[in-house]
Design an enzyme around this catalytic site. Structure first.
Site, PDB file in Angstrom:
ATOM      1  N   PRO A 273       0.828  -1.208   0.000  1.00 13.09           N
ATOM      2  CA  PRO A 273       0.000   0.000   0.000  1.00 13.09           C
ATOM      3  C   PRO A 273       0.861   1.255   0.000  1.00 13.09           C
ATOM      4  O   PRO A 273       1.908   1.312   0.646  1.00 13.09           O
ATOM      5  CB  PRO A 273      -0.791  -0.129   1.305  1.00 13.09           C
ATOM      6  N   ARG A 275      -0.645   4.893  -1.626  1.00 14.17           N
ATOM      7  CA  ARG A 275      -1.659   5.945  -1.620  1.00 14.17           C
ATOM      8  C   ARG A 275      -2.594   5.812  -0.415  1.00 14.17           C
ATOM      9  O   ARG A 275      -2.944   6.813   0.222  1.00 14.17           O
ATOM     10  CB  ARG A 275      -2.458   5.867  -2.919  1.00 14.17           C
ATOM     11  N   ARG A 311      -1.379  15.859 -10.913  1.00 13.51           N
ATOM     12  CA  ARG A 311      -2.429  14.866 -11.148  1.00 13.51           C
ATOM     13  C   ARG A 311      -3.624  15.411 -11.949  1.00 13.51           C
ATOM     14  O   ARG A 311      -4.111  14.729 -12.854  1.00 13.51           O
ATOM     15  CB  ARG A 311      -2.901  14.253  -9.828  1.00 13.51           C
ATOM     16  N   CYS A 349       2.816  28.293 -17.440  1.00 10.24           N
ATOM     17  CA  CYS A 349       2.457  28.682 -18.807  1.00 10.24           C
ATOM     18  C   CYS A 349       2.065  27.460 -19.633  1.00 10.24           C
ATOM     19  O   CYS A 349       2.762  27.068 -20.583  1.00 10.24           O
ATOM     20  CB  CYS A 349       3.620  29.430 -19.459  1.00 10.24           C
ATOM     21  N   GLU A 350       0.988  26.842 -19.246  1.00 15.14           N
ATOM     22  CA  GLU A 350       0.374  25.714 -19.947  1.00 15.14           C
ATOM     23  C   GLU A 350      -1.134  25.832 -19.797  1.00 15.14           C
ATOM     24  O   GLU A 350      -1.630  26.123 -18.703  1.00 15.14           O
ATOM     25  CB  GLU A 350       0.829  24.365 -19.371  1.00 15.14           C
TER      26      GLU A 350
END
Length: 420
Positions: A273, A275, A311, A349-350
């Site tokens: 485990p 997360r 994410r 800057c995306e």
């Protein structure tokens, strides 16, 4: 561990506004108590099988977090030489370390042999051959588990699914007997276990049960070849609810599902485990820099973006976002909202640099601080210096106190390894 008290968001007994004021933003904040509780729940759920719990270091590799888990009795699942170096640095027992990963370099394999790790999880016939050569040159035997790709769809996001046909991970089920025959000829890379990890965020135990059944069939195949399989590593992937309305199987559900298969098998057991131990133990604090309107949308631009939490941009992942100050808030994390939905954007800057879109939040002003929830896993470990931005600090809350467990990077840190 994260709740409003008198309109102020706290972690344990510490107001998060204090952290924002004293440490600055962006910043990752972790609850020691929640990590301890999450680990304990897994131990209790699987107690009847007495597995070696190997925390998946890739989820959160901070040294203080690793040391905390070491003290709780955890082993470690590492997927790089750097992760192995980290767990050796904090004094982990190498016998309680499993080294996995599809692309281990020769340098990393030699380091694993130097450390005498408890198990190397081999993911291809060629890797097994290389490991045998390296171990033979040193006159050293090493324990090996073959990572099997069982061809099971875990019904999770395709970016975090690893056990399906065509995956880069593991050895296809129909190829395993041939690899076992190869392994039977080796004297140094000794196959003594089988390993699966079919994915992350597995919604229910059914795919895992199917994969474990296939592993048990392989145990019998190995015995016929003359290889005595002693243990199974069934991976991790226990889910975490990122949305308030999500419902998943619990760790107890997974344990109850696999117990009948493994209880009387005579095999030792590992689980990995990651997360599930740290995700809901952490948040990311960020500060609103500007608020503007565009095409009928309200956009709050913060000082945290895809460089600090990738994410949402990478997986279209959802994280709940709440304000630190909300006088009308009640338990657990429900905030008074306005009628206008808000996009929470980052400074990168995306065009994909958003932490969340169309969120029901109160009116926001420049300087307001927000908490991005469930950011304890795959946040700091996946952070980058993109746009030459220093990475944030990490803070560990311990009841009514806190300590910085990773300092904020500086501009000088960005240049420290470069030559003009």
């Amino acid at each position: 561990m994260f709740a409003y008290h008198r309109g102020q968001l706290h972690c344990e007994r510490v107001p998060l506004a204090d952290i924002a004021a004293q440490v600055g933003t962006p910043a990752y904040v972790y609850s020691r108590t929640r990590i301890e509780e999450n680990y304990s729940h897994i131990v209790q759920a699987f107690a009847e099988l007495d597995p070696l719990i190997c925390y998946a270091v890739k989820a959160n590799s901070n040294l203080a977090v690793l040391a905390l888990l070491r003290d709780l009795g955890s082993g470690f699942d590492v997927v790089s030489g750097g992760e192995l170096y980290r767990v050796m640095y904090i004094g982990a027992d190498p016998a309680r370390v499993a080294f996995a990963g599809a692309g281990k370099t020769e340098h990393e394999l030699i380091y694993a042999l130097d450390c005498n790790v408890g198990e190397i999880n081999v993911e291809s016939a060629q890797e097994l051959d290389v490991l045998e050569q390296l171990a033979s040159q040193r006159g050293q035997a090493t324990r090996v588990a073959l990572r099997v790709n069982p061809g099971v769809d875990p019904h999770t996001h395709h970016h975090i699914s690893t056990g399906h046909a065509g995956s880069k991970f593991g050895i296809d089920l129909d190829q395993v007997p041939r690899v076992l025959e190869q392994a039977a000829q080796y004297k140094h890379a000794r196959v003594q276990g089988l390993h699966i990890h079919i994915g992350s965020q597995i919604p229910n135990p059914t795919p895992l049960v199917e994969a474990v059944r296939k592993l048990l069939d392989l145990v019998e195949d190995a015995q016929r070849i003359g290889i005595a399989v002693e243990g199974l590593d069934i991976g991790g992937g226990f889910p975490v609810a990122y949305r308030e309305d999500e419902t998943f199987a619990t760790v107890q559900d997974f344990a109850r599902a696999v117990k009948p298969l493994l209880k009387n098998s005579g095999l030792t057991m590992r689980i990995e485990p990651g997360r599930r131990i740290v995700a809901d133990a952490g948040i990311l604090l960020c500060q609103v820099q500007f608020v503007k309107h565009s095409a009928g949308r309200r956009i709050a631009v913060t000082d945290a973006g895809m460089n600090t939490l990738i994410r949402p941009a990478l997986y279209d992942a959802y994280h709940n976002i709440v304000p630190l100050h909300c006088p009308q808030a009640d338990e657990p994390l429900r905030a008074a909202t306005s009628n206008e939905l808000t996009d929470i954007a980052g400074p990168i800057c995306e065009s994909s640099d958003y932490l969340g879109r169309e969120r029901a939040l109160p009116e926001l002003e420049r300087g307001d601080v927000l908490a991005v929830m469930n950011a304890g896993a795959y946040s700091a470990t996946m952070a980058s210096n993109y746009n030459s931005r220093p990475r944030p600090p990490e803070v560990l809350i311990e009841k009514d106190t806190y300590r910085i467990i990773r300092r904020r990077e500086t501009w000088d840190d960005l240049l420290a390894t470069e030559l003009a």
